[in-house]
Design a protein around this motif. Structure first.
Motif, PDB file in Angstrom:
ATOM      1  N   ARG A 222     -10.886   1.365  38.075  1.00 53.14           N
ATOM      2  CA  ARG A 222      -9.561   1.194  37.474  1.00 53.14           C
ATOM      3  C   ARG A 222      -9.244   2.322  36.503  1.00 53.14           C
ATOM      4  O   ARG A 222      -8.116   2.825  36.457  1.00 53.14           O
ATOM      5  CB  ARG A 222      -9.527  -0.154  36.738  1.00 53.14           C
ATOM      6  CG  ARG A 222      -8.168  -0.497  36.121  1.00 53.14           C
ATOM      7  CD  ARG A 222      -7.179  -0.829  37.208  1.00 53.14           C
ATOM      8  NE  ARG A 222      -5.950  -1.358  36.663  1.00 53.14           N
ATOM      9  CZ  ARG A 222      -4.942  -0.615  36.191  1.00 53.14           C
ATOM     10  NH1 ARG A 222      -5.047   0.705  36.211  1.00 53.14           N
ATOM     11  NH2 ARG A 222      -3.850  -1.181  35.731  1.00 53.14           N
ATOM     12  N   GLU A 433      -0.690  -0.186  44.070  1.00 54.73           N
ATOM     13  CA  GLU A 433      -1.254  -1.259  44.892  1.00 54.73           C
ATOM     14  C   GLU A 433      -2.743  -1.437  44.632  1.00 54.73           C
ATOM     15  O   GLU A 433      -3.244  -2.567  44.542  1.00 54.73           O
ATOM     16  CB  GLU A 433      -1.003  -0.954  46.370  1.00 54.73           C
ATOM     17  CG  GLU A 433       0.475  -0.974  46.754  1.00 54.73           C
ATOM     18  CD  GLU A 433       0.676  -0.569  48.206  1.00 54.73           C
ATOM     19  OE1 GLU A 433      -0.313  -0.146  48.837  1.00 54.73           O
ATOM     20  OE2 GLU A 433       1.822  -0.678  48.702  1.00 54.73           O
ATOM     21  N   ALA A 434      -3.460  -0.298  44.502  1.00 55.62           N
ATOM     22  CA  ALA A 434      -4.897  -0.386  44.230  1.00 55.62           C
ATOM     23  C   ALA A 434      -5.156  -1.001  42.858  1.00 55.62           C
ATOM     24  O   ALA A 434      -6.094  -1.792  42.678  1.00 55.62           O
ATOM     25  CB  ALA A 434      -5.529   1.010  44.316  1.00 55.62           C
ATOM     26  N   ALA A 436      -3.249  -3.173  41.309  1.00 58.97           N
ATOM     27  CA  ALA A 436      -3.009  -4.615  41.436  1.00 58.97           C
ATOM     28  C   ALA A 436      -4.181  -5.308  42.124  1.00 58.97           C
ATOM     29  O   ALA A 436      -4.624  -6.384  41.707  1.00 58.97           O
ATOM     30  CB  ALA A 436      -1.718  -4.856  42.207  1.00 58.97           C
ATOM     31  N   ARG A 437      -4.698  -4.666  43.180  1.00 65.92           N
ATOM     32  CA  ARG A 437      -5.845  -5.256  43.879  1.00 65.92           C
ATOM     33  C   ARG A 437      -7.067  -5.330  42.970  1.00 65.92           C
ATOM     34  O   ARG A 437      -7.792  -6.338  42.942  1.00 65.92           O
ATOM     35  CB  ARG A 437      -6.158  -4.422  45.119  1.00 65.92           C
ATOM     36  CG  ARG A 437      -7.411  -4.853  45.862  1.00 65.92           C
ATOM     37  CD  ARG A 437      -7.687  -3.926  47.029  1.00 65.92           C
ATOM     38  NE  ARG A 437      -7.760  -2.538  46.625  1.00 65.92           N
ATOM     39  CZ  ARG A 437      -8.846  -1.988  46.063  1.00 65.92           C
ATOM     40  NH1 ARG A 437      -9.920  -2.730  45.853  1.00 65.92           N
ATOM     41  NH2 ARG A 437      -8.852  -0.716  45.737  1.00 65.92           N
ATOM     42  N   ILE A 438      -7.302  -4.272  42.182  1.00 65.48           N
ATOM     43  CA  ILE A 438      -8.455  -4.260  41.281  1.00 65.48           C
ATOM     44  C   ILE A 438      -8.297  -5.320  40.195  1.00 65.48           C
ATOM     45  O   ILE A 438      -9.267  -5.990  39.805  1.00 65.48           O
ATOM     46  CB  ILE A 438      -8.632  -2.855  40.674  1.00 65.48           C
ATOM     47  CG1 ILE A 438      -9.067  -1.861  41.766  1.00 65.48           C
ATOM     48  CG2 ILE A 438      -9.662  -2.868  39.562  1.00 65.48           C
ATOM     49  CD1 ILE A 438      -9.131  -0.433  41.289  1.00 65.48           C
ATOM     50  N   ASP A 439      -7.075  -5.484  39.693  1.00 60.20           N
ATOM     51  CA  ASP A 439      -6.845  -6.515  38.669  1.00 60.20           C
ATOM     52  C   ASP A 439      -7.142  -7.910  39.217  1.00 60.20           C
ATOM     53  O   ASP A 439      -7.739  -8.752  38.525  1.00 60.20           O
ATOM     54  CB  ASP A 439      -5.399  -6.440  38.176  1.00 60.20           C
ATOM     55  CG  ASP A 439      -5.139  -5.175  37.363  1.00 60.20           C
ATOM     56  OD1 ASP A 439      -6.123  -4.585  36.871  1.00 60.20           O
ATOM     57  OD2 ASP A 439      -3.962  -4.767  37.241  1.00 60.20           O
ATOM     58  N   VAL A 440      -6.740  -8.148  40.444  1.00 65.27           N
ATOM     59  CA  VAL A 440      -7.031  -9.449  41.060  1.00 65.27           C
ATOM     60  C   VAL A 440      -8.542  -9.642  41.213  1.00 65.27           C
ATOM     61  O   VAL A 440      -9.093 -10.712  40.917  1.00 65.27           O
ATOM     62  CB  VAL A 440      -6.319  -9.558  42.423  1.00 65.27           C
ATOM     63  CG1 VAL A 440      -6.777 -10.808  43.160  1.00 65.27           C
ATOM     64  CG2 VAL A 440      -4.804  -9.583  42.231  1.00 65.27           C
ATOM     65  N   ALA A 441      -9.230  -8.574  41.668  1.00 60.54           N
ATOM     66  CA  ALA A 441     -10.682  -8.671  41.838  1.00 60.54           C
ATOM     67  C   ALA A 441     -11.376  -8.874  40.493  1.00 60.54           C
ATOM     68  O   ALA A 441     -12.339  -9.649  40.386  1.00 60.54           O
ATOM     69  CB  ALA A 441     -11.214  -7.411  42.523  1.00 60.54           C
TER      70      ALA A 441
END
Length: 492
Positions: A222, A433-434, A436-441
């Protein structure tokens, strides 16, 4: 016999699956006989034969079924801690008689007996009952064979048989209770070890190591998101710009060399078709430059991990305006014609000048001079015009290729700028997008870590409760299960 509490049973059932069966077997056991063991070379077989001849002693094959354990050691040196640990189960569940053999051979046997007793007292504080008897089986055998009672008494074997008789009498009432208490303590110790090991594994955080490593990797990704790829984009675009412009310039230079070579050997009719050839070759060079740039941009997209972002080159925008060479005849062309005609006439007169010496050829000389001079003037004029046309075609070709080079470079630079903007925009979208995906993970990993911490806290609390239940259950089994003389540690 003292029963187990329900809490203790529940703990043993969870942490030591076969504990209750072992305790039940020990409670129902009826110990009898003597189990004989000892160190290698200590004379176990000889002692067994002597005790069998004396009679009144039955031997058992296992510690669990025996009422007394007879351990034979050598008087040459004290036993070590490894041997004591091997006999711990027998010492904590059954009365033990230590026989220190071969006192007739080793003079320092008293120090050995004391050292053995101290080591047992230190390593096995919960020993049921343990006595030490220095003996000499060889003297007992010699006294028996010779009938010498004094030698038999000196051998010390009589004290061993008396002690065995006393212990075997007590075994009827106390044997099962001792083994039962020893089994309870042993199973509780096993359960405690399992609980402590589990608690240490939990507090060590080994189960959360993969999650923490994944969280660290996500945080690092991130933080470095976009920076590396933006630097890579700038580097690759600059390199692509240099390589594309250099390749296009080199292609057009080779085209110029080829065209100049064609002009040097071209005839008048070939010069008429040369402009069309130059125009087609220039368009081909532009198409090759566009294709090379497109391939380079696709490679940049692949390195950045993006899809097809840059549009293909438009054929409509790739048109080159290459006009035909225009030329107007000037004064120099007229002067060249006059000079060529005069030079032709002069050459003609020079050629036929020998004929002027013959009077009869005077008329023919004039005619020949005019015809030959006209032919030479025509040839010189056309040759000079061809040279002039070639020079004009060289100039036009040079100017045309310069315009083509400028147009190709401008087109390449425009496409590179547009592609850089498109790739930067696509990279920004991909980074968002990456992120957002990392935040979700990260949220998922944090939730798992919190759940794991809650589970760890609950498990440690359960371990504390189980340890407390074991301690409370063992309170019933503290102290000796029956009174016996604790001061009796050695018999000499």
């Amino acid at each position: 016999m003292t029963p187990l509490s329900e809490d203790m049973k529940s703990v043993l059932r969870r942490w030591n699956s076969d504990a209750l069966d072992r305790i039940a077997r020990a409670r129902e056991s009826r110990p009898a006989g003597v189990h004989l063991t000892g160190t290698a070379g200590s004379g176990k077989s000889e002692l067994r034969r002597e005790l069998s001849r004396l009679g009144g002693v039955e031997f058992s094959d296992s510690v669990a079924d025996a009422a007394v354990v007879l351990i034979v050691v050598d008087a040459s040196a004290p036993v070590d801690r490894v041997e004591i640990e091997r006999w711990r189960g027998a010492l904590e569940s059954t009365p033990v008689v230590f026989v220190v053999n071969k006192i007739d051979v080793h003079r320092h046997w008293r120090e050995v007996v004391i050292a053995d007793g101290d080591l047992v007292a230190e390593c096995v504080p919960r020993a049921v009952e343990c006595t030490f008897h220095p003996v000499s089986v060889r003297l007992a055998r010699v006294g028996r064979d010779s009938g010498d009672a004094a030698v038999c008494v000196e051998s010390g074997l009589g004290a061993v048989t008396d002690r065995l008789g006393v212990l075997l009498l007590d075994a009827t009432a106390l044997g099962a209770q001792r083994k039962y208490a020893a089994a309870v303590h042993d199973c509780a110790a096993g359960a405690k070890a399992s609980i402590v090991a589990r608690a240490r594994a939990v507090t060590g955080g080994s189960d959360s190591v993969p999650l923490r490593a994944r969280r660290a990797a996500l945080v690092g990704e991130r933080e470095s998101l976009g920076g590396d790829r933006r630097a890579l984009l700038h580097n690759r675009i600059q390199r692509l710009r240099v390589e594309s412009l250099h390749a296009a310039a080199e292609d057009l230079r080779e085209l110029g060399v080829e065209v100049r070579g064609s002009i040097d050997g071209a005839r008048r009719a070939e010069l008429k078709h040369l402009p069309a050839h130059v125009a087609e070759s220039a368009r081909g060079a532009q198409r090759r430059a566009d294709a090379a740039l497109t391939a380079g941009l696709r490679a940049v997209e692949s390195d950045l991990g993006l899809g097809q972002t840059v549009a293909q080159a438009s054929a409509e925008d790739a048109s080159l305006d290459i006009g035909a060479p225009s030329r107007r005849r000037g004064i120099e062309d007229a002067i060249m014609i006059v000079v060529g005609a005069s030079a032709g006439v002069g050459l003609g007169r020079l050629i036929v000048s020998p004929m002027a010496l013959v009077q009869a050829w005077a008329v023919a000389n004039t005619v020949i001079t005019l015809v030959l001079g006209g032919a030479l003037a025509w040839w010189l004029t056309r040759s000079r015009a061809l040279v002039s046309d070639r020079s004009h075609m060289r100039s036009w070709t040079q100017e045309c290729l310069a315009r083509v080079k400028s147009a190709v470079e401008q087109r390449l630079l425009s496409r590179i700028l547009e592609a850089e903007s498109a790739l930067a925009a696509a990279l920004a979208v991909a980074d968002r997008e990456a992120a957002a995906r990392i935040d979700v993970a990260l949220a998922e990993v944090d939730a798992e870590l919190r759940a794991l911490a809650d589970h760890r806290s609950a498990l440690l609390s359960a371990c504390d409760r189980d340890l407390s239940a074991l301690e409370q259950g063992l309170e019933r089994f503290r102290g000796p299960v029956e009174p016996f003389d604790l001061s009796v540690r050695r018999s000499q």
